[in-house]
Design a protein around this motif. Sequence first.
Motif, short mmCIF file in Angstrom:
data_model
loop_
_atom_site.label_atom_id
_atom_site.label_comp_id
_atom_site.label_asym_id
_atom_site.label_seq_id
_atom_site.Cartn_x
_atom_site.Cartn_y
_atom_site.Cartn_z
N PRO A 140 10.29 11.91 -12.96
CA PRO A 140 10.50 12.82 -14.01
C PRO A 140 11.77 13.45 -14.14
O PRO A 140 12.33 13.65 -13.00
CB PRO A 140 9.28 13.90 -13.98
CG PRO A 140 8.20 13.39 -13.01
CD PRO A 140 9.17 12.39 -12.08
N GLU B 43 10.51 7.25 -16.24
CA GLU B 43 10.24 8.50 -16.29
C GLU B 43 8.79 8.95 -15.60
O GLU B 43 8.75 9.98 -14.70
CB GLU B 43 9.85 9.01 -17.75
CG GLU B 43 9.53 10.53 -18.05
CD GLU B 43 10.58 11.61 -17.60
OE1 GLU B 43 10.22 12.53 -17.50
OE2 GLU B 43 11.89 11.03 -17.49
N GLU B 44 7.84 8.08 -15.51
CA GLU B 44 6.76 8.35 -14.46
C GLU B 44 7.04 8.38 -13.19
O GLU B 44 6.56 9.18 -12.46
CB GLU B 44 5.57 7.26 -14.95
CG GLU B 44 4.21 7.25 -14.23
CD GLU B 44 3.38 6.20 -14.46
OE1 GLU B 44 2.66 5.79 -13.52
OE2 GLU B 44 3.66 5.43 -15.37
N LYS C 166 7.91 4.07 -17.74
CA LYS C 166 7.63 3.74 -16.37
C LYS C 166 8.92 4.54 -15.47
O LYS C 166 8.29 4.91 -14.36
CB LYS C 166 7.76 2.22 -16.15
CG LYS C 166 7.23 1.78 -14.85
CD LYS C 166 5.81 2.34 -14.30
CE LYS C 166 5.50 1.78 -12.96
NZ LYS C 166 4.10 1.99 -12.42
#
Length: 406
Positions: free
Chosen positions: A349, A345-346, A343
């Motif tokens: 990024p 990283e989402e 999450k």
Amino acid sequence: MPRSANKELFLGLMVGTAGLTLLLVWYHRGRKPRTKFDSTFLPAQVRTHKALCSSPDPQGIFQDGQLKILDKLDELVAQVEALAEEVRGLRVALPKLEEFRRDGLGGRTALPRISPQHRARKRRAAQGQQQPNTSNSSEEAESEGGYLTANTDTEDQHFPTTWLLKSPVEELALEELLQKADSLRMDEAGKTESFELLCDHKEKFSDEIEFIWRLVRAYGDMCELSTNVDEKRYYANVGKTLGEKAVSSAPENGRCHLWYAVLCGQVSEFEGLQNKISNGQCFKKHLDIAIQLLPEEPFLYYLRGRYCYAVSQLSWLERKMVATLFGMAPTFTVLDARNDFLKAEELKPGFSKCNYAYLAKCYLDLEDTCEALKFCDQAKLLPSLSREDEVAQAQIEEMLGSLSRT
């Protein structure tokens, strides 16, 4: 020998003895009486010696004299030692005398106690001597606006006495101050400078909640940067106290809950098992509240992922101990941790090297080597901006080494 010879010898001895006796009597009658000598004109040492010799108990008086002499010698030695100690003190103080004199002429005031965050500020104080002293900030040893300050009794119990030469403080408006404090947090030196900047303004903005949670964050930064255990504990405890007051003052502010949770986690590093678990629960509680208030903040999911991963690594015995102490054992798994890291990283990024490192750990535990290698490679592309990143880099290299052997 004939009897007549014996008689003659005996008579001769008697005559000789009588003659000697008469001679002695004549000698004593012929002597003149001497005048009595006044011993008061003798030196004290001679009179003392004469008294000792004529005393009925000269040995006892001599021993008493020795004891008095030893007492005098002890007093003399003590005085010499005291004098030597004063000389050593002067040797230490004299090199600083000229510096104190210059500072006194400059109109600066010395404060008797400071905390570790002022060490770097002393360097700035020396630089500030070249500038006119247009304003002085006040560092009172008391609470400000209900918050702990850097000069409270808590600090005095842990850190040694030193001297602070005050330097001019640049007065900033609140918005300008907050922007500058945020922009400085790019590296370790910037975090330290940001902390000092906030400390310089804590009197002026002690009631501003946006200022307070940033000061809590700065204490967390200093705890992370410090290498001394006592200093780390100090920063963590003071930051947690400030964070608790900030949460009470602004329960709807997600940043207050976020950084209070972080400080709870840092304090737990210095606690026993029971307090460590209690602080861990406090960490999770305020982290969940912060996520509800700031659902788009990736850092929150990264922190919760770390908590879930740590819980997933607990042994059976540790889980039983937690259940015994608090009535229930945590049930988070590696999957829960992986989902939080994904999450983060989402939402952003390339959020951090550490987030990639934990994702690689999760996939290794889930026996997915392809995904683990992917996140290790992505982590290697990011620079190491902090000590935490350096630790993550070492872990990544270790994982890559183990994967290459399989």
